[in-house]
Write a protein that holds these residues in place. Structure first.
Motif, PDB file in Angstrom:
ATOM      1  N   LYS A   1     -90.575  -2.620  62.942  1.00 43.23           N
ATOM      2  CA  LYS A   1     -91.520  -3.013  61.869  1.00 43.23           C
ATOM      3  C   LYS A   1     -92.128  -1.581  61.417  1.00 43.23           C
ATOM      4  O   LYS A   1     -92.731  -1.396  60.100  1.00 43.23           O
ATOM      5  N   GLY A   2     -92.704  -1.209  63.211  1.00 46.40           N
ATOM      6  CA  GLY A   2     -93.504   0.303  63.229  1.00 46.40           C
ATOM      7  C   GLY A   2     -95.162  -0.170  63.199  1.00 46.40           C
ATOM      8  O   GLY A   2     -95.875   0.605  62.830  1.00 46.40           O
ATOM      9  N   LEU A   3     -95.646  -1.355  63.301  1.00 48.17           N
ATOM     10  CA  LEU A   3     -96.763  -1.469  63.851  1.00 48.17           C
ATOM     11  C   LEU A   3     -97.856  -1.410  64.752  1.00 48.17           C
ATOM     12  O   LEU A   3     -96.718  -1.082  65.172  1.00 48.17           O
ATOM     13  N   LYS A   4     -98.393  -1.240  64.504  1.00 47.88           N
ATOM     14  CA  LYS A   4     -99.890  -0.613  65.216  1.00 47.88           C
ATOM     15  C   LYS A   4    -100.451  -2.441  65.831  1.00 47.88           C
ATOM     16  O   LYS A   4    -100.190  -3.175  65.028  1.00 47.88           O
ATOM     17  N   LEU A   5    -100.500  -2.323  67.185  1.00 48.00           N
ATOM     18  CA  LEU A   5    -100.959  -3.137  68.035  1.00 48.00           C
ATOM     19  C   LEU A   5    -102.762  -3.921  67.387  1.00 48.00           C
ATOM     20  O   LEU A   5    -102.681  -4.958  67.678  1.00 48.00           O
ATOM     21  N   THR A   6    -103.074  -2.734  67.446  1.00 48.12           N
ATOM     22  CA  THR A   6    -104.992  -2.746  67.100  1.00 48.12           C
ATOM     23  C   THR A   6    -104.401  -3.261  65.585  1.00 48.12           C
ATOM     24  O   THR A   6    -105.782  -4.375  65.487  1.00 48.12           O
ATOM     25  N   TRP A   7    -103.920  -3.073  64.747  1.00 45.64           N
ATOM     26  CA  TRP A   7    -103.880  -3.558  63.737  1.00 45.64           C
ATOM     27  C   TRP A   7    -103.123  -5.276  63.899  1.00 45.64           C
ATOM     28  O   TRP A   7    -103.766  -6.113  63.255  1.00 45.64           O
ATOM     29  N   LEU A   8    -102.246  -5.044  64.517  1.00 47.26           N
ATOM     30  CA  LEU A   8    -101.643  -6.728  64.783  1.00 47.26           C
ATOM     31  C   LEU A   8    -102.550  -7.173  65.667  1.00 47.26           C
ATOM     32  O   LEU A   8    -103.025  -8.547  65.228  1.00 47.26           O
ATOM     33  N   ALA A   9    -102.959  -6.787  66.702  1.00 46.96           N
ATOM     34  CA  ALA A   9    -104.161  -7.626  67.150  1.00 46.96           C
ATOM     35  C   ALA A   9    -105.600  -8.246  66.414  1.00 46.96           C
ATOM     36  O   ALA A   9    -105.808  -9.298  66.104  1.00 46.96           O
ATOM     37  N   ALA A  10    -105.979  -7.246  65.053  1.00 49.51           N
ATOM     38  CA  ALA A  10    -107.086  -7.477  63.972  1.00 49.51           C
ATOM     39  C   ALA A  10    -106.211  -8.148  63.100  1.00 49.51           C
ATOM     40  O   ALA A  10    -107.566  -9.716  63.327  1.00 49.51           O
ATOM     41  N   GLN A  11    -105.372  -8.380  62.686  1.00 46.96           N
ATOM     42  CA  GLN A  11    -104.853  -9.505  61.968  1.00 46.96           C
ATOM     43  C   GLN A  11    -104.547 -10.920  62.650  1.00 46.96           C
ATOM     44  O   GLN A  11    -105.102 -12.651  62.033  1.00 46.96           O
ATOM     45  N   LEU A  12    -105.386 -11.008  63.647  1.00 41.72           N
ATOM     46  CA  LEU A  12    -104.686 -12.392  65.019  1.00 41.72           C
ATOM     47  C   LEU A  12    -106.153 -12.675  65.000  1.00 41.72           C
ATOM     48  O   LEU A  12    -106.178 -13.814  66.064  1.00 41.72           O
ATOM     49  N   GLY A  13    -107.531 -11.750  64.881  1.00 41.07           N
ATOM     50  CA  GLY A  13    -109.000 -12.131  65.479  1.00 41.07           C
ATOM     51  C   GLY A  13    -108.794 -11.911  67.313  1.00 41.07           C
ATOM     52  O   GLY A  13    -109.546 -13.058  67.260  1.00 41.07           O
ATOM     53  N   ILE A  14    -107.775 -11.315  67.187  1.00 39.21           N
ATOM     54  CA  ILE A  14    -108.039 -10.947  68.956  1.00 39.21           C
ATOM     55  C   ILE A  14    -108.126  -9.314  69.704  1.00 39.21           C
ATOM     56  O   ILE A  14    -108.131  -8.301  68.273  1.00 39.21           O
ATOM     57  N   SER A  15    -109.148  -9.271  70.240  1.00 44.12           N
ATOM     58  CA  SER A  15    -108.769  -7.916  70.892  1.00 44.12           C
ATOM     59  C   SER A  15    -106.978  -7.142  70.890  1.00 44.12           C
ATOM     60  O   SER A  15    -106.246  -7.776  71.390  1.00 44.12           O
ATOM     61  N   GLU A  16    -107.448  -6.037  71.207  1.00 42.08           N
ATOM     62  CA  GLU A  16    -106.121  -5.728  71.632  1.00 42.08           C
ATOM     63  C   GLU A  16    -105.757  -5.576  73.123  1.00 42.08           C
ATOM     64  O   GLU A  16    -104.444  -5.495  73.233  1.00 42.08           O
ATOM     65  N   LYS A  17    -106.881  -5.792  73.856  1.00 41.95           N
ATOM     66  CA  LYS A  17    -105.987  -5.804  75.053  1.00 41.95           C
ATOM     67  C   LYS A  17    -105.963  -7.156  75.224  1.00 41.95           C
ATOM     68  O   LYS A  17    -104.866  -7.689  76.029  1.00 41.95           O
ATOM     69  N   SER A  18    -106.346  -8.209  74.722  1.00 40.43           N
ATOM     70  CA  SER A  18    -105.863  -9.601  74.784  1.00 40.43           C
ATOM     71  C   SER A  18    -104.256  -9.772  73.835  1.00 40.43           C
ATOM     72  O   SER A  18    -103.313 -11.024  74.890  1.00 40.43           O
ATOM     73  N   LEU A  19    -103.857  -9.105  72.844  1.00 43.95           N
ATOM     74  CA  LEU A  19    -102.674  -9.086  72.849  1.00 43.95           C
ATOM     75  C   LEU A  19    -101.572  -8.301  73.326  1.00 43.95           C
ATOM     76  O   LEU A  19    -100.918  -8.973  73.933  1.00 43.95           O
ATOM     77  N   TYR A  20    -102.185  -7.485  73.666  1.00 43.03           N
ATOM     78  CA  TYR A  20    -101.353  -6.474  74.990  1.00 43.03           C
ATOM     79  C   TYR A  20    -100.828  -7.666  76.971  1.00 43.03           C
ATOM     80  O   TYR A  20     -99.509  -8.017  76.587  1.00 43.03           O
ATOM     81  N   ASN A  21    -102.487  -8.478  76.748  1.00 38.75           N
ATOM     82  CA  ASN A  21    -101.861  -9.567  78.212  1.00 38.75           C
ATOM     83  C   ASN A  21    -101.292 -10.402  77.883  1.00 38.75           C
ATOM     84  O   ASN A  21    -100.391 -10.938  78.605  1.00 38.75           O
ATOM     85  N   LYS A  22    -101.449 -10.717  76.054  1.00 40.25           N
ATOM     86  CA  LYS A  22    -100.738 -11.743  75.910  1.00 40.25           C
ATOM     87  C   LYS A  22     -98.606 -11.315  75.594  1.00 40.25           C
ATOM     88  O   LYS A  22     -97.741 -12.198  76.134  1.00 40.25           O
ATOM     89  N   LEU A  23     -98.556 -10.154  75.229  1.00 41.13           N
ATOM     90  CA  LEU A  23     -97.532  -9.729  75.086  1.00 41.13           C
ATOM     91  C   LEU A  23     -97.057  -9.331  76.166  1.00 41.13           C
ATOM     92  O   LEU A  23     -95.752  -9.105  76.861  1.00 41.13           O
ATOM     93  N   ASN A  24     -97.702  -9.188  77.642  1.00 40.09           N
ATOM     94  CA  ASN A  24     -97.232  -8.900  78.793  1.00 40.09           C
ATOM     95  C   ASN A  24     -97.290 -10.217  79.926  1.00 40.09           C
ATOM     96  O   ASN A  24     -96.875 -10.242  80.693  1.00 40.09           O
ATOM     97  N   GLY A  25     -96.752 -11.058  79.139  1.00 42.33           N
ATOM     98  CA  GLY A  25     -96.630 -12.604  80.003  1.00 42.33           C
ATOM     99  C   GLY A  25     -98.223 -12.889  80.559  1.00 42.33           C
ATOM    100  O   GLY A  25     -98.089 -14.023  82.264  1.00 42.33           O
ATOM    101  N   VAL A  26     -99.567 -12.052  81.044  1.00 40.91           N
ATOM    102  CA  VAL A  26    -100.470 -12.912  81.471  1.00 40.91           C
ATOM    103  C   VAL A  26    -101.105 -13.552  81.008  1.00 40.91           C
ATOM    104  O   VAL A  26    -102.003 -14.195  81.619  1.00 40.91           O
TER     105      VAL A  26
END
Length: 66
Positions: free
Chosen positions: A11-36
């Motif tokens: 979809k060409g979405l940036k993780l920064t944008w997606l994290a902002a939409q979810l109300g979490i940090s980019e690091k938190s999103l990265y951790n969730k996407l990587n199963g941490v």
């Protein structure tokens, strides 16, 4: 979470944008996407809307059956 990563990339979405939409940090999103850490129900619901996921998609991607 590989399928979710592919959907986001396709979809060409940036993780920064997606994290902002979810109300979490980019690091938190990265951790969730990587199963941490796990996605919260509210985050899954928001992702479903943002990414156009149907109920079957959500079940397949997020439900961990052991």
């Amino acid at each position: 979470m590989e399928e979710l990563k592919e959907i986001i990339a396709n979809k060409g979405l940036k993780l920064t944008w997606l994290a902002a939409q979810l109300g979490i940090s980019e690091k938190s999103l990265y951790n969730k996407l990587n199963g941490v850490s796990d996605f919260k129900i509210a985050e899954i619901n928001k992702l479903a809307v943002l990414l156009g996921l149907n109920r079957d998609d959500v079940t397949r991607i997020f439900l961990k059956v052991k």
